[in-house]
Scaffold this motif. Structure first.
Motif, PDB file in Angstrom:
ATOM      1  N   ASP A   6       0.820  -1.213   0.000  1.00 18.69           N
ATOM      2  CA  ASP A   6       0.000   0.000   0.000  1.00 18.69           C
ATOM      3  C   ASP A   6       0.854   1.263   0.000  1.00 18.69           C
ATOM      4  N   ASP A   7       2.000   1.213   0.699  1.00 16.62           N
ATOM      5  CA  ASP A   7       2.850   2.397   0.826  1.00 16.62           C
ATOM      6  C   ASP A   7       3.998   2.396  -0.177  1.00 16.62           C
ATOM      7  N   LEU A   9       6.456   3.207  -3.087  1.00 20.74           N
ATOM      8  CA  LEU A   9       6.877   4.473  -3.691  1.00 20.74           C
ATOM      9  C   LEU A   9       6.968   4.306  -5.208  1.00 20.74           C
ATOM     10  N   ASN A  66       4.079   9.157  -6.738  1.00 17.71           N
ATOM     11  CA  ASN A  66       4.124   9.706  -5.377  1.00 17.71           C
ATOM     12  C   ASN A  66       5.545   9.838  -4.842  1.00 17.71           C
ATOM     13  N   ALA A 105       6.776  12.301  -2.493  1.00 15.70           N
ATOM     14  CA  ALA A 105       7.805  12.087  -1.475  1.00 15.70           C
ATOM     15  C   ALA A 105       9.182  12.422  -2.046  1.00 15.70           C
ATOM     16  N   ALA A 150      11.867  11.720   2.507  1.00 16.01           N
ATOM     17  CA  ALA A 150      11.315  10.382   2.685  1.00 16.01           C
ATOM     18  C   ALA A 150      12.405   9.316   2.722  1.00 16.01           C
ATOM     19  N   ARG A 408      -2.403   1.118  -7.768  1.00 17.00           N
ATOM     20  CA  ARG A 408      -2.941   1.892  -6.637  1.00 17.00           C
ATOM     21  C   ARG A 408      -4.444   1.693  -6.483  1.00 17.00           C
ATOM     22  N   SER A 411      -5.047  -1.330  -4.439  1.00 18.28           N
ATOM     23  CA  SER A 411      -4.602  -1.287  -3.052  1.00 18.28           C
ATOM     24  C   SER A 411      -5.811  -1.191  -2.125  1.00 18.28           C
ATOM     25  N   SER A 413      -6.132   0.126   0.690  1.00 18.39           N
ATOM     26  CA  SER A 413      -6.248   1.364   1.443  1.00 18.39           C
ATOM     27  C   SER A 413      -6.703   2.525   0.581  1.00 18.39           C
TER      28      SER A 413
END
Length: 414
Positions: A6-7, A9, A66, A105, A150, A408, A411, A413
Motif C-alpha cells: 500500500d505504501d 513508492l 508519489n 515524497a 522520505a 494503486r 490497493s 487502502s
C-alpha cells in the motif's frame, strides 16, 4: 499488480548535473571543458530543470506518481571550500517543498557523481579528509530540510566503473583518453592529480572503493545524527547475472568483483538501492551474447532482469530494496512502453514471493545529459527539445502511469 504494498513508492529518478544545467563549479563541468576530454559534448544548459523544476514536478504528479528522486548538487552549495551558499540551499528547499505540495515524497541523493571542482582537485575521494567533507555537506543539507525527506541515498553507483570494465562497455582507448583528460585537468587546476566519481582509472579503483565506503558510512552517520528515523542507503549498479549450465564460476566472479562488497556494506543500512538495466548470461566459456532485440546499450531486452537483480541484492544484503533506477536506452519509445509494464509485472511476482521492495523509480523523467555519451542516449519518459527545452511526454509515460493507476486502484487502502 496486487502484490505491491500500500505504501509503495512510485517514482522517477533524475540527477542535478544531468538535468539542471550550468553546474559550473563541478568537477564534471571542468572535465567536459578539458582537452582532451572523454565527454562527447558539454552539458551546457542540460534540460534547464534548475529553473523548470515546478513544471517537471507537475508532470510527475500528473502521472500519478508519489515519489521523486533527485540530487542536491554539492558544487552549487559549496562552490569553493568553506563557502556555503544559502541561496542554493534555499533553492533545494523549494524543490523539496514543491514536491510535498504535490503529494510527492522527496528522495534525495547526496552525491550523484558530480562533486565540487575544488574537492576533486584536492584528491577527490582519495583525500584523507574526503569523508569528513562529504559528511559536512550531508549535515548542512539535513539541517535545512532533512525533516521533510522520505529517504536518503548517500552515493550513486560507486561501483559503476567496475561494472563497465567487467562488462566490456568501454573500448580500450577510453582508458587512455581518461588518463590524458585527468592529467590535463590536474594541470589546469594546478594540482598533482584530479579525479571524478565516474571517471576513475583502473589502477586506483580499489582505493576509490575504500574511499567511497568511508564516505558512505560518514555520510550516513551525519544524516542519522540529524534524523535517526530517515531510511538511508547506497545505490549500486547491478545487472542480473544468470548462469547457464557450467557458468556458475563466471557468474560468481562477476558478482564478487562488482556487487558483493557493497551488498555486504548495505547489511548495516536501511535499504539497498538497485539500479538495473541489463542481464548477463554465462556458460562454461564465459559471457554469452544471446540473440534477440537489443537496447541502445547492446544488451538483449529482458524485462525479468529487474526482478533477478532485486532478488540477488536482497539475498546478500538482507535489507529491503529500493529500485532507485531502472529503464531502457532506446530511440524506439514503443520498446520502452512495452518494457516497463513487463518489468513491473516480474517485480510484482518477486514481491509476492517475499522479497521486500520499498519502491520503484524509473530512469529517467526526461531525456538528458548521459555523462561521457552526451545527449545521444535516450532513456526518458519525456523528450526535451534541445533548442527550446519544451517537454513532450512520450507514450511510455502513459504506459508507466497506467501501471501505477492500476496498482494503486487495487490497493485496499485506496
Amino acid at each position: 499488480m496486487t502484490s505491491f504494498p500500500d505504501d509503495f513508492l512510485w517514482g522517477v529518478a533524475t540527477a542535478g548535473h544531468q538535468n539542471e544545467g550550468g553546474n559550473v563549479h563541478s568537477d564534471i563541468w571542468h572535465l567536459e571543458n578539458t582537452t582532451p576530454s572523454l565527454f562527447r559534448e558539454q552539458s551546457g544548459e542540460a534540460c534547464r530543470a534548475y529553473d523548470l523544476f515546478e513544471a517537471d514536478l507537475d508532470t510527475v504528479a500528473g502521472m500519478g506518481l508519489n515519489a521523486y528522486r533527485f540530487s542536491v548538487e554539492w558544487a552549487r552549495i559549496e562552490p569553493a571550500r568553506g563557502e556555503v551558499s544559502q541561496r542554493e540551499l534555499d533553492h533545494y528547499e523549494r524543490v523539496v517543498d514543491a514536491a510535498l505540495e504535490r503529494g510527492i515524497a522527496p528522495l534525495v541523493t547526496f552525491n550523484h557523481f558530480a562533486s565540487p571542482h575544488w574537492f576533486s582537485a584536492a584528491g577527490s575521494w582519495l583525500a584523507s579528509d574526503a569523508a569528513d567533507l562529504f559528511a559536512d555537506q550531508c549535515d548542512r543539507v539535513m539541517a535545512r530540510f532533512g525533516d521533510r525527506l522520505a529517504a536518503g541515498v548517500t552515493l550513486n553507483e560507486p561501483n559503476l566503473e567496475q561494472l563497465l570494465q567487467a562488462g566490456g562497455k568501454l573500448p580500450p582507448v577510453a582508458e587512455q583518453i581518461k588518463r590524458e583528460m585527468l592529467a590535463a585537468a590536474a594541470r589546469a587546476a594546478g594540482t598533482d592529480r584530479y579525479f571524478a566519481s565516474n571517471v576513475i582509472p583502473a589502477d586506483v579503483q580499489d582505493d576509490f572503493q575504500a574511499g567511497f565506503t568511508l564516505a558512505h558510512r560518514a555520510a550516513k552517520a551525519a544524516i542519522k545524527a540529524r534524523r535517526a528515523d530517515l531510511p538511508v542507503g547506497v545505490s549500486i549498479a547491478i545487472a542480473d547475472d544468470v548462469a547457464l549450465p557450467g557458468g556458475e564460476e563466471h557468474r560468481d566472479a562477476r558478482r564478487a568483483a562488482v556487487y558483493d562488497h557493497w551488498l555486504e556494506v548495505a547489511r548495516e543500512d536501511d535499504f539497498i538501492g538497485v539500479q538495473n538495466y541489463e542481464r548477463f548470461l554465462f556458460d562454461a566459456s564465459g559471457e554469452v551474447l544471446p540473440d534477440g532485440p537489443r537496447n541502445g546499450m547492446g544488451s538483449v531486452l529482458e524485462p525479468a532482469s529487474l526482478a533477478g537483480a532485486v532478488r540477488y541484492a536482497h539475498e546478500v544484503s538482507g535489507v529491503p530494496v529500493l529500485v532507485t533506477e531502472h529503464g531502457i536506452q532506446t530511440d524506439d519509445d514503443s520498446q520502452r512502453a512495452a518494457f516497463i509494464p513487463a518489468a513491473l509485472e516480474t517485480l510484482a511476482a518477486e514481491i509476492a514471493a517475499g522479497t521486500p521492495v520499498l519502491g520503484y523509480c524509473h530512469w529517467t523523467l526526461m531525456d538528458n545529459f548521459e555523462w561521457i555519451f552526451g545527449y545521444g542516449p535516450k532513456l526518458g519518459l519525456v523528450s526535451v527539445d534541445r533548442d527550446t527545452f519544451a517537454r513532450t511526454p512520450k507514450p511510455s509515460a502513459d504506459a508507466y502511469a497506467a501501471v501505477v493507476r492500476k496498482a494503486r486502484a487495487l490497493s485496499p487502502s485506496v
